[in-house]
Design an enzyme around this catalytic site. Sequence first.
Site, PDB file in Angstrom:
ATOM      1  N   ASP A 298      42.621  40.837  56.356  1.00 28.06           N
ATOM      2  CA  ASP A 298      42.562  41.924  55.374  1.00 28.06           C
ATOM      3  C   ASP A 298      43.544  43.036  55.738  1.00 28.06           C
ATOM      4  OD1 ASP A 298      41.212  43.355  53.146  1.00 28.06           O
ATOM      5  OD2 ASP A 298      40.590  44.731  54.737  1.00 28.06           O
ATOM      6  N   GLU A 340      46.654  38.854  53.692  1.00 27.06           N
ATOM      7  CA  GLU A 340      46.398  39.622  52.474  1.00 27.06           C
ATOM      8  C   GLU A 340      47.290  40.851  52.551  1.00 27.06           C
ATOM      9  OE1 GLU A 340      44.412  42.725  49.935  1.00 27.06           O
ATOM     10  OE2 GLU A 340      44.358  42.768  52.099  1.00 27.06           O
ATOM     11  N   HIS A 404      38.691  40.009  43.682  1.00 21.04           N
ATOM     12  CA  HIS A 404      37.744  41.129  43.655  1.00 21.04           C
ATOM     13  C   HIS A 404      38.444  42.480  43.581  1.00 21.04           C
ATOM     14  CE1 HIS A 404      39.223  41.242  47.694  1.00 21.04           C
ATOM     15  NE2 HIS A 404      38.641  42.417  47.860  1.00 21.04           N
ATOM     16  N   ASP A 405      39.770  42.503  43.794  1.00 21.72           N
ATOM     17  CA  ASP A 405      40.509  43.766  43.785  1.00 21.72           C
ATOM     18  C   ASP A 405      41.162  44.005  42.428  1.00 21.72           C
ATOM     19  OD1 ASP A 405      40.028  44.939  46.247  1.00 21.72           O
ATOM     20  OD2 ASP A 405      41.642  43.848  47.257  1.00 21.72           O
ATOM     21  N   ARG A 529      36.478  48.723  40.481  1.00 20.25           N
ATOM     22  CA  ARG A 529      36.609  47.301  40.806  1.00 20.25           C
ATOM     23  C   ARG A 529      35.296  46.545  40.616  1.00 20.25           C
ATOM     24  NH1 ARG A 529      39.264  47.586  46.663  1.00 20.25           N
ATOM     25  NH2 ARG A 529      37.663  49.194  46.820  1.00 20.25           N
TER      26      ARG A 529
HETATM   27  C1  OTU Z   1      41.790  45.160  50.906  1.00 22.28           C
HETATM   28  O1  OTU Z   1      42.645  45.614  49.879  1.00 22.28           O
HETATM   29  C2  OTU Z   1      40.552  44.583  50.262  1.00 22.28           C
HETATM   30  O2  OTU Z   1      40.886  43.494  49.453  1.00 22.28           O
HETATM   31  C3  OTU Z   1      39.861  45.669  49.492  1.00 22.28           C
HETATM   32  O3  OTU Z   1      38.762  45.180  48.763  1.00 22.28           O
HETATM   33  C4  OTU Z   1      39.433  46.710  50.490  1.00 22.28           C
HETATM   34  O4  OTU Z   1      38.919  47.812  49.786  1.00 22.28           O
HETATM   35  C5  OTU Z   1      40.589  47.184  51.371  1.00 22.28           C
HETATM   36  O5  OTU Z   1      41.419  46.140  51.839  1.00 22.28           O
HETATM   37  C6  OTU Z   1      40.051  47.864  52.598  1.00 22.28           C
HETATM   38  O6  OTU Z   1      39.413  46.937  53.457  1.00 22.28           O
HETATM   39  O7  OTU Z   1      44.582  48.400  49.008  1.00 22.28           O
HETATM   40  O8  OTU Z   1      43.386  48.030  46.670  1.00 22.28           O
HETATM   41  O9  OTU Z   1      48.441  45.527  51.201  1.00 22.28           O
HETATM   42  O10 OTU Z   1      46.677  46.444  49.318  1.00 22.28           O
HETATM   43  O11 OTU Z   1      44.548  45.372  51.880  1.00 22.28           O
HETATM   44  C7  OTU Z   1      43.150  47.105  47.700  1.00 22.28           C
HETATM   45  C8  OTU Z   1      47.106  45.342  51.410  1.00 22.28           C
HETATM   46  C9  OTU Z   1      43.895  47.428  48.948  1.00 22.28           C
HETATM   47  C10 OTU Z   1      46.231  46.281  50.593  1.00 22.28           C
HETATM   48  C11 OTU Z   1      44.868  45.738  50.583  1.00 22.28           C
HETATM   49  C12 OTU Z   1      43.732  46.527  50.128  1.00 22.28           C
END
Ligand code: OTU
Length: 657
Positions: A298, A340, A404-405, A529
């Site tokens: 992550d 990710e 999920h994002d 989200r």
């Molecule tokens: C990730 O996303 C996860 O997918 C999210 O659900 C979390 O909230 C976040 O990390 C914190 O743990 O900015 O809008 O380049 O873009 O890690 C999502 C990577 C995020 C980031 C990504 C992040």
Amino acid sequence: MPAPYPTAPDNGSSGREAARSLERLRPRLRELFAAEPALWPVFDARLDRHFDRLFRTLRALYQDRYDFFWHLEQITATAARQMLARSPDLRATDATAEADFRWLRSHKEVGAVCYVDLWAGTLPDIPARLDHLRALGVTYLHLMPLLKTRQPPNDGGYAVSDYRQVEPRFGTMADLEALATTLRAEGIRLCLDLVFNHTADDHHWAQAAAAGDDEKCDYYLTFPDRTLPDRYQPHLREIFPDRGSENFLWVSSLNRYVWSTFYPFQWDLNFANPALFRQMLEEMLFLANRGISILRLDAVPFVWKEIGTPCENLPQAHLVVQALNAAVQLAAPALTFKSEAIVHPDDVVSYVSPGEAQLSYNPLLMVLLWEALATRDTSLMRHSLTKRFDLPDGTGWVNYIRCHDDIGWGFADEDCREIGIAPDDHRRFLNAFYTGRFPGSFARGLPFQDNPRTGDCRICGMTASLAGLEAATDEGDEQAVALAIRRIILMHGLVMTLGGIPLIYLCDEIAMPNDYSYRRDPDKAADARWVHRPAMDWSAPALSGSDLHEPGSQVFEALKALTALRRRHDAFDQGPITILPLDNKHLFGALKSGSEGPVVVIANFSEHPQPLDDWGVPGVLGTDTLDDLWTGRSRHFAPGLMLDAYAFHCFAPGSQP
Ligand code: OTU
């Protein structure tokens, strides 16, 4: 076919230094195997193969440490101990993985991702849903964060309180282990998040730090005063602008400022401390030894910070992952990393290598699919994918439509400009389109982290709602419903066939719409989200087969058929791809080839029938009889052949003349 490992950067004499240091370490490591001498030759052979990489990457990260060699020994010994702690079953998977990495690019792989509670209930409830996963041909199941987390708010589990305990609502670590075993027997790899950039503010390391444990305090990035924070802050991007633009919080229990990139309850970890590196390796291998096969790394771009830089995608962030990769190859080579990194496409690719993350999300394909759906024009998609779809051997994409994002419009500005698109205007258009503000838009999405200062905004919503099904259903417009279903199938069709592991966002398989109920939950209301994190509707007609005409059923039936199609043809492996220069901008076409010959994948991104260029597809396939592997129909090509609205086809050279 074993994976080719690149060698780490050579800084001067480190090659010889590595060899000398290995000779010093070998006898001490060997002692750890006293109780299991049969395993030593296996580990010893892995040292020959991977120690040099481990040494060089760690040396590059921690060369200034007077105690470097002590840390190096601790890290290598951690790998050895965790290899010894691994079950014979898992060690057998290691042997297979070391011999053959080809699954990463195989057309036989299909992924799916879900929240344990929202989709199934608890971990022990998941096996009861195996039939559903089998119907979709799933070989890779990503369960959203399920480790122990702080009380809400906890960012959907991305604020981990303990990497070695399961969140009690979902079950226990024993349940997780049992599930991994069950899935393995089914040929399904289990993927979990490793949220390694930060922990929750109530992780026991954070608590120990607050209780005065200096070693644990050094696991985090903390500061006695504002001097350093004030030097870092001006260069940082706002990741969650809704929380304000300040990334340093005063924590009175520590009497220090703490770095927090995401929500204030998520404290960033200090990878500049080799003790934290070793600790994270141990947490990671602990999960591997429970039977986890894939770790989703992550927020990987953020794990290293340097003053005067944006603290994203720094070379040391790569070294951290490369060093973890090398250590994992010593202890548990069946463990695969998926990065990710939702950043510029060049940066996304920079994490992908057999010696770093073998798999990566492909946010570029995802945004281009939505971009082309909004514009009905495939120019940007063709241009960007031509430049940016190939990946090195031993690595592969994870392709997705929704996750999920939020969706952030992460295509490359330069790609836009090269074909005459103004990137920021284009993003504004896409945001307006997907929030339904653009006249005639079919989409019902919500804005996320709308930042009036930078003009930045991202989009939330389920596939069905963004593709027009929610609005069409509400309006009772049957024709619009039919078009929305075709859009959903078209996008899934492409991610199933272009190459790379498709990741189905579960609940999308029955076209579930947005779920607005999060607005009533004070812990969720501020984070849009949650609109695309519904609870699975197991009573949906799609699942009983009671009404095959209903939209969810049509999508479910199509997805099952698409995964079956994918399994049948090795042309859908990740491999060379040629994007066709078709004259008609509404059409996207790609040439793939497999052991049975070439296949042309074609999609019409317009709601109107479109003519296929007269020279395009037959020229490429060498015949004008086209067998459509998707519909099973054979077509004779004649100039001006019309493709239906949102048509998806997989043309192979026809068998009959
Ligand atoms: C990730 O996303 C996860 O997918 C999210 O659900 C979390 O909230 C976040 O990390 C914190 O743990 O900015 O809008 O380049 O873009 O890690 C999502 C990577 C995020 C980031 C990504 C992040």
